[in-house]
Design a protein around this motif. Structure first.
Motif, mmCIF file in Angstrom:
data_model
loop_
_atom_site.group_PDB
_atom_site.id
_atom_site.type_symbol
_atom_site.label_atom_id
_atom_site.label_comp_id
_atom_site.label_asym_id
_atom_site.label_seq_id
_atom_site.Cartn_x
_atom_site.Cartn_y
_atom_site.Cartn_z
ATOM 1 N N GLY A 95 -10.062 20.785 11.512
ATOM 2 C CA GLY A 95 -10.349 19.422 11.976
ATOM 3 C C GLY A 95 -11.470 18.798 11.181
ATOM 4 O O GLY A 95 -12.450 18.311 11.743
ATOM 5 N N TYR A 96 -11.346 18.801 9.837
ATOM 6 C CA TYR A 96 -12.429 18.331 8.971
ATOM 7 C C TYR A 96 -12.461 16.812 8.840
ATOM 8 O O TYR A 96 -13.463 16.262 8.404
ATOM 9 N N THR A 97 -11.338 16.151 9.169
ATOM 10 C CA THR A 97 -11.263 14.697 8.975
ATOM 11 C C THR A 97 -11.100 13.974 10.299
ATOM 12 O O THR A 97 -10.668 14.563 11.288
ATOM 13 N N ARG A 98 -11.446 12.680 10.284
ATOM 14 C CA ARG A 98 -11.342 11.833 11.473
ATOM 15 C C ARG A 98 -10.757 10.494 11.047
ATOM 16 O O ARG A 98 -11.142 9.946 10.008
ATOM 17 N N ILE A 99 -9.819 9.961 11.848
ATOM 18 C CA ILE A 99 -9.225 8.655 11.579
ATOM 19 C C ILE A 99 -9.784 7.659 12.590
ATOM 20 O O ILE A 99 -9.677 7.876 13.792
ATOM 21 N N ILE A 100 -10.378 6.570 12.082
ATOM 22 C CA ILE A 100 -10.943 5.520 12.944
ATOM 23 C C ILE A 100 -10.166 4.230 12.675
ATOM 24 O O ILE A 100 -10.256 3.664 11.583
ATOM 25 N N LYS A 101 -9.400 3.765 13.659
ATOM 26 C CA LYS A 101 -8.582 2.569 13.473
ATOM 27 C C LYS A 101 -9.465 1.319 13.483
ATOM 28 O O LYS A 101 -10.400 1.216 14.270
ATOM 29 N N THR A 102 -9.113 0.361 12.604
ATOM 30 C CA THR A 102 -9.944 -0.846 12.458
ATOM 31 C C THR A 102 -9.172 -2.133 12.731
ATOM 32 O O THR A 102 -9.697 -3.214 12.475
ATOM 33 N N GLY A 103 -7.939 -2.054 13.211
ATOM 34 C CA GLY A 103 -7.181 -3.276 13.480
ATOM 35 C C GLY A 103 -6.056 -3.458 12.472
ATOM 36 O O GLY A 103 -5.727 -2.536 11.717
ATOM 37 N N ASN A 104 -5.487 -4.658 12.427
ATOM 38 C CA ASN A 104 -4.332 -4.927 11.567
ATOM 39 C C ASN A 104 -4.723 -5.770 10.356
ATOM 40 O O ASN A 104 -5.628 -6.601 10.430
ATOM 41 N N ARG A 105 -3.999 -5.560 9.260
ATOM 42 C CA ARG A 105 -4.234 -6.300 8.016
ATOM 43 C C ARG A 105 -3.674 -7.709 8.140
ATOM 44 O O ARG A 105 -2.612 -7.909 8.748
ATOM 45 N N LEU A 106 -4.362 -8.680 7.572
ATOM 46 C CA LEU A 106 -3.947 -10.071 7.719
ATOM 47 C C LEU A 106 -2.600 -10.374 7.052
ATOM 48 O O LEU A 106 -1.784 -11.075 7.606
ATOM 49 N N GLY A 107 -2.372 -9.819 5.880
ATOM 50 C CA GLY A 107 -1.166 -10.189 5.135
ATOM 51 C C GLY A 107 0.129 -9.758 5.790
ATOM 52 O O GLY A 107 1.001 -10.572 6.084
ATOM 53 N N ASP A 108 0.253 -8.454 6.039
ATOM 54 C CA ASP A 108 1.515 -7.919 6.569
ATOM 55 C C ASP A 108 1.371 -7.286 7.949
ATOM 56 O O ASP A 108 2.297 -6.644 8.429
ATOM 57 N N ASN A 109 0.194 -7.423 8.562
ATOM 58 C CA ASN A 109 -0.054 -6.903 9.921
ATOM 59 C C ASN A 109 0.045 -5.376 10.008
ATOM 60 O O ASN A 109 0.327 -4.819 11.066
ATOM 61 N N ALA A 110 -0.188 -4.693 8.866
ATOM 62 C CA ALA A 110 -0.170 -3.220 8.871
ATOM 63 C C ALA A 110 -1.429 -2.711 9.566
ATOM 64 O O ALA A 110 -2.514 -3.286 9.399
ATOM 65 N N SER A 111 -1.301 -1.645 10.344
ATOM 66 C CA SER A 111 -2.471 -1.091 11.050
ATOM 67 C C SER A 111 -3.344 -0.333 10.051
ATOM 68 O O SER A 111 -2.867 0.556 9.351
ATOM 69 N N MET A 112 -4.626 -0.713 10.014
ATOM 70 C CA MET A 112 -5.568 -0.163 9.030
ATOM 71 C C MET A 112 -6.563 0.786 9.709
ATOM 72 O O MET A 112 -6.756 0.730 10.924
#
Length: 201
Positions: A95-112
């Motif tokens: 478990g060395y990595t962590r994913i922190i969601k930051t919302g959606n991208r303006l252009g194509d609404n991809a989750s970043m």
């Protein structure tokens, strides 16, 4: 249908996908704060690739270095991984990595999101330590304060009981020492003659 689909192809050929994930692994390891900004789908795919590589770096041998270089294809990333990162994550069993969601991208609404190495985020580590210390400290204080309070209550109750017993004993002594007083006979009621009422005509 999604039969036997074990992983996300990310809309790329096998060679393109492998090259992209290798570059992302190198970027994550070489970045100064050990964090990169990407889409959630790529971050999840990267997590499956980078964690086994970090596990291999725990054993600093020629064989493990060659295996890691085979995946990363970047000498600087391999050096950084074996010299610095492996020392930092030595005690962590996965478990060395962590994913922190930051919302959606303006252009194509991809989750970043951000994907980062857990042991390099000093702020979150400080918060975790403070929270864990606070919990233990609170419980210790509670135990320490509860014991004297209960002891004080017991002593106060005992003191009150002793005081009441002492007062009762003193009253009984006074009553026993006092001479017996005979009750006074009641005097006969004296009848007073009423003045004759004059009839008014």
């Amino acid at each position: 249908m999604r039969h036997n689909k074990k992983f996300n192809h990310l809309g790329r050929t096998s060679s393109h996908r492998n090259a992209m994930l290798a570059n992302m692994c190198a970027s994550l390891i070489l970045s100064p704060n050990k964090r990169i900004f990407t889409t959630v789908a790529k971050a999840k795919a990267l997590k499956k690739v980078v964690e086994p590589i970090i596990t291999k770096s725990k054993e600093d041998s020629t064989h493990s270095r060659r295996l890691v270089f085979q995946d990363l294809q970047n000498k600087a990333a391999v050096t950084e991984l074996f010299q610095n990162v492996s020392q930092k994550i030595a005690d962590r069993p996965g478990g060395y990595t962590r994913i922190i969601k930051t919302g959606n991208r303006l252009g194509d609404n991809a989750s970043m999101c951000f994907i980062e190495l857990v042991d390099y985020n000093e702020n979150m580590l400080k918060e975790k330590k403070a929270a864990s210390k606070g919990r233990t400290r609170r419980s210790k204080k509670k135990d320490e304060t509860v014991a004297p309070v209960t002891a004080a209550k017991e002593t106060s109750k005992k003191a009150k009981a002793d005081k009441v017993e002492k007062e009762v004993a003193e009253e009984t002594e006074v009553l026993e020492a006092a001479p017996e007083v005979k009750p006074v006979a009641e005097a006969p009621a004296v009848e007073t003659e009423e003045a004759p009422k004059e009839d008014k005509e």
